[in-house]
Motif scaffolding. Structure first.
Motif, PDB file in Angstrom:
ATOM      1  N   ALA A   1      24.520  25.498   8.526  1.00 24.26           N
ATOM      2  CA  ALA A   1      25.153  25.166   7.429  1.00 24.26           C
ATOM      3  C   ALA A   1      26.042  23.304   7.845  1.00 24.26           C
ATOM      4  CB  ALA A   1      25.186  25.624   6.741  1.00 24.26           C
ATOM      5  N   GLU A   2      26.882  23.860   8.164  1.00 26.62           N
ATOM      6  CA  GLU A   2      27.799  23.086   8.364  1.00 26.62           C
ATOM      7  C   GLU A   2      27.054  21.937   9.081  1.00 26.62           C
ATOM      8  OE1 GLU A   2      29.954  25.806  10.786  1.00 26.62           O
ATOM      9  OE2 GLU A   2      30.880  26.217   9.507  1.00 26.62           O
ATOM     10  N   ARG A   3      26.072  22.087  10.433  1.00 30.52           N
ATOM     11  CA  ARG A   3      25.502  21.007  10.960  1.00 30.52           C
ATOM     12  C   ARG A   3      25.033  19.576  10.222  1.00 30.52           C
ATOM     13  NH1 ARG A   3      24.252  24.932  14.853  1.00 30.52           N
ATOM     14  NH2 ARG A   3      22.247  25.217  13.905  1.00 30.52           N
ATOM     15  N   HIS A   4      24.429  20.698   8.870  1.00 29.76           N
ATOM     16  CA  HIS A   4      23.776  19.506   7.887  1.00 29.76           C
ATOM     17  C   HIS A   4      25.137  19.224   7.452  1.00 29.76           C
ATOM     18  CE1 HIS A   4      20.481  18.330   5.734  1.00 29.76           C
ATOM     19  NE2 HIS A   4      20.845  18.665   4.183  1.00 29.76           N
ATOM     20  N   LEU A   5      25.321  19.092   7.135  1.00 34.33           N
ATOM     21  CA  LEU A   5      26.418  18.663   6.421  1.00 34.33           C
ATOM     22  C   LEU A   5      26.791  17.967   7.208  1.00 34.33           C
ATOM     23  CD1 LEU A   5      28.121  19.100   2.996  1.00 34.33           C
ATOM     24  CD2 LEU A   5      29.128  20.374   4.710  1.00 34.33           C
ATOM     25  N   ALA A   6      27.987  17.906   8.354  1.00 32.51           N
ATOM     26  CA  ALA A   6      28.134  16.672   9.057  1.00 32.51           C
ATOM     27  C   ALA A   6      27.562  15.761   9.025  1.00 32.51           C
ATOM     28  CB  ALA A   6      28.781  17.669  10.354  1.00 32.51           C
ATOM     29  N   SER A   7      26.154  15.729   8.710  1.00 25.34           N
ATOM     30  CA  SER A   7      25.413  15.486   9.606  1.00 25.34           C
ATOM     31  C   SER A   7      25.017  13.885   8.390  1.00 25.34           C
ATOM     32  CB  SER A   7      23.795  15.333   9.587  1.00 25.34           C
ATOM     33  OG  SER A   7      23.040  15.717   8.005  1.00 25.34           O
ATOM     34  N   GLY A   8      25.372  14.094   7.478  1.00 22.40           N
ATOM     35  CA  GLY A   8      25.419  12.377   6.098  1.00 22.40           C
ATOM     36  C   GLY A   8      24.325  12.827   5.445  1.00 22.40           C
ATOM     37  N   THR A   9      23.368  13.494   6.074  1.00 19.33           N
ATOM     38  CA  THR A   9      21.779  13.032   6.155  1.00 19.33           C
ATOM     39  C   THR A   9      21.671  14.770   4.240  1.00 19.33           C
ATOM     40  OG1 THR A   9      20.970  15.419   7.047  1.00 19.33           O
ATOM     41  CG2 THR A   9      21.180  13.193   8.001  1.00 19.33           C
ATOM     42  N   ALA A  10      22.227  15.251   3.924  1.00 23.12           N
ATOM     43  CA  ALA A  10      23.000  15.907   3.559  1.00 23.12           C
ATOM     44  C   ALA A  10      23.050  15.382   1.401  1.00 23.12           C
ATOM     45  CB  ALA A  10      23.721  17.330   3.064  1.00 23.12           C
ATOM     46  N   ASP A  11      22.047  16.715   0.211  1.00 23.75           N
ATOM     47  CA  ASP A  11      21.128  15.913  -0.559  1.00 23.75           C
ATOM     48  C   ASP A  11      22.950  15.926  -1.591  1.00 23.75           C
ATOM     49  OD1 ASP A  11      20.982  17.741  -0.844  1.00 23.75           O
ATOM     50  OD2 ASP A  11      19.095  18.081  -1.744  1.00 23.75           O
ATOM     51  N   SER A  12      22.365  15.288  -3.262  1.00 22.57           N
ATOM     52  CA  SER A  12      23.500  15.381  -3.925  1.00 22.57           C
ATOM     53  C   SER A  12      23.665  16.776  -3.966  1.00 22.57           C
ATOM     54  CB  SER A  12      22.755  15.096  -5.068  1.00 22.57           C
ATOM     55  OG  SER A  12      22.193  15.371  -5.387  1.00 22.57           O
ATOM     56  N   ARG A  13      23.431  17.686  -3.975  1.00 16.82           N
ATOM     57  CA  ARG A  13      23.727  18.970  -4.077  1.00 16.82           C
ATOM     58  C   ARG A  13      24.817  19.641  -3.255  1.00 16.82           C
ATOM     59  NH1 ARG A  13      18.006  22.163  -3.522  1.00 16.82           N
ATOM     60  NH2 ARG A  13      18.118  20.796  -1.489  1.00 16.82           N
ATOM     61  N   TRP A  14      24.603  19.037  -1.954  1.00 14.81           N
ATOM     62  CA  TRP A  14      25.976  19.444  -1.458  1.00 14.81           C
ATOM     63  C   TRP A  14      27.109  18.753  -1.713  1.00 14.81           C
ATOM     64  CZ3 TRP A  14      25.609  22.882   2.813  1.00 14.81           C
ATOM     65  CH2 TRP A  14      24.252  23.514   3.309  1.00 14.81           C
ATOM     66  N   ARG A  15      27.308  17.645  -1.995  1.00 18.48           N
ATOM     67  CA  ARG A  15      28.093  17.401  -2.610  1.00 18.48           C
ATOM     68  C   ARG A  15      28.855  17.656  -4.009  1.00 18.48           C
ATOM     69  NH1 ARG A  15      25.243  12.296  -1.917  1.00 18.48           N
ATOM     70  NH2 ARG A  15      24.822  12.507  -4.155  1.00 18.48           N
ATOM     71  N   GLN A  16      28.171  18.934  -4.225  1.00 19.54           N
ATOM     72  CA  GLN A  16      29.090  20.225  -5.538  1.00 19.54           C
ATOM     73  C   GLN A  16      29.868  20.879  -4.089  1.00 19.54           C
ATOM     74  OE1 GLN A  16      25.737  21.655  -7.988  1.00 19.54           O
ATOM     75  NE2 GLN A  16      24.796  19.376  -8.084  1.00 19.54           N
ATOM     76  N   LEU A  17      29.963  20.851  -3.429  1.00 22.10           N
ATOM     77  CA  LEU A  17      30.712  21.469  -2.459  1.00 22.10           C
ATOM     78  C   LEU A  17      31.741  21.179  -2.850  1.00 22.10           C
ATOM     79  CD1 LEU A  17      29.176  21.891   1.114  1.00 22.10           C
ATOM     80  CD2 LEU A  17      30.250  23.947  -0.078  1.00 22.10           C
TER      81      LEU A  17
END
Length: 429
Positions: free
Chosen positions: A382-398
């Motif tokens: 999850a952290e790698r996905h978040l750091a990759s910059g490809t995470a969709d809008s749902r992750w911006r709710q963190l």
């Protein structure tokens, strides 16, 4: 004869409460530390205390000079006219600004300027038997202080009872904010240590008079619970009373609402309403009531309702409403967290060889110890996905700009539960 003192923790004049409902933005000062300061002055006058003690971080920062100066001047003048002393020490936030402010407030006194311990005797009313308490104070001489101020406390401490007024970081040996240990404080033999810096107040009382006073107002939703100054009464050489007066105009609270077995959205509303009524009863027990309560509500228990069904009956986060059972306290929803489990145990769902089963297994892994390999692998991905910059809008709710692993785990668990409830609801249809 009794000596009365009012001890005030981190005031942070200049701060404004965040995340208020939009329609209350014009009244933001009504819920700020400035309003709490006015209430502190009014309480000191009503209780006829001999002194008000400020434990540092009186102002938020140097930029708040013009905000803090008139507030302190007006408050100190009112206290002085009633014969009440105003004593303060500086903390890390106001190391530069508080000495300058005190220079412009003739009715106030800074104790321990430049990191040199200083004491003052406070006497009770002239009538009756004489009674006096010695207050020792130390002020930050610089933004960073790596050594314990207790090491420089003078050997000759004067007559008892003695109180210490100090801004410090307790039991944090690597801190750069005046680290002290509990043992050092106890070994001074003082009758009380009134501490600033940590915003969460300690459970102080006559049998435990050493600890943090806490912030006068919860500065954000991460500071829930009662906030306000502490009233001390000293008689016959002993502290006879030490109690918090929760007069903060704004209070933050967290409510867990159990909705186990609920099958309709309306029942969620009823469950929340019952918890609000209980909160109102608690808040109105004493004489000091908040004007506004910001709530973080967490729905817990075993329930198969989807997030949409739960949220449909809830108020919008931008509204302030009357708290049930009171005529004057308002509340608003700062944040809703849904942390319910399906009525079928996760362990049973995890036995399935399908998408709900896979999701249940991942949710179970998030509940394991932090050093569990499977849990660490899931969070690492999850952290790698978040750091990759490809995470969709749902992750911006963190929440937060740089969430840590546990914050990510909590968010994954909540979102995973949402998805699992939705899958099971589709199966039921």
């Amino acid at each position: 004869m009794t000596i009365k003192l009012l001890a005030v923790g981190d005031l942070h004049l200049g701060r404004r409460p965040p995340r208020l409902p939009e329609h209350l933005s014009a009244r933001i000062d009504d819920f700020s530390p400035a309003t709490a300061w006015e209430r502190v002055i009014a309480l000191a006058l009503r209780e006829r205390v001999q002194a008000v003690l400020l434990a540092g971080d009186v102002a938020e920062s140097t930029q708040d000079y013009f905000e803090a100066l008139p507030r302190l001047q007006a408050g100190a003048a009112r206290l002085s006219r009633a014969g009440i002393q105003l004593l303060a020490v500086s903390g890390n936030h106001d190391v530069d600004i508080l000495p300058r402010l005190i220079d412009e407030v003739p009715d106030a006194r800074l104790l321990g300027a430049g990191g040199e311990w200083e004491s003052v005797g406070i006497a009770g009313d002239a009538s009756g038997n004489p009674e006096e308490v010695t207050v020792w104070g130390w002020s930050f001489p610089a933004l960073r202080v790596n050594e314990s101020p207790i090491l420089t406390l003078p050997a000759n401490l004067g007559p008892a009872p003695r109180l210490g007024l100090l801004h410090c970081d307790r039991d944090q040996s690597q801190s750069t904010y005046a680290p002290v240990t509990s043992e050092q404080l106890r070994n001074t033999g003082f009758d009380a240590w009134l501490l600033g810096h940590i915003h969460q107040p300690d459970a102080l009382g006559t049998d435990q008079a050493m600890g943090y006073l806490g912030s006068v107002v919860g500065l954000d939703a991460g500071e829930p619970g009662p906030r306000g100054p502490w009233l001390l009464e000293i008689r016959d050489g002993r502290i006879q009373r030490l109690e918090q007066r929760p007069l903060a105009p704004l209070r933050w609270e967290r409510l867990d609402v159990d909705i186990t077995g609920v099958t309709a959205g309306a029942a969620v509303t009823t469950a929340i309403s019952r918890r609000l009524e209980a909160l109102a009863t608690d808040l109105t027990q004493g004489v000091d009531w908040p004007d506004l309560v910001g709530l973080r509500i967490r729905l817990v228990g075993e329930c198969d309702l989807t997030r949409e069904a739960m949220e449909a009956e809830l108020p919008d986060s931008g509204r302030a409403m009357g708290l049930p059972g009171t005529g004057q306290i308002q509340w608003f929803l700062e944040r809703l967290r849904i942390d319910t489990r399906p009525t079928i145990p996760l362990s049973r769902l995890a036995e399935r060889d399908d998408q709900p089963g896979l999701l249940a297994r991942r949710l179970l892994s998030l509940e394991r110890a932090q050093d569990d390999p499977e849990r660490r692998e899931l969070l690492g991905a999850a952290e790698r996905h978040l750091a990759s910059g490809t995470a969709d809008s749902r992750w911006r709710q963190l929440p937060g700009e740089d969430p840590d692993a546990e914050c990510i785990a909590e968010w994954l668990r909540e979102r995973g539960q949402d998805a699992l409830r939705a899958m099971l609801a589709q199966e039921a249809d």
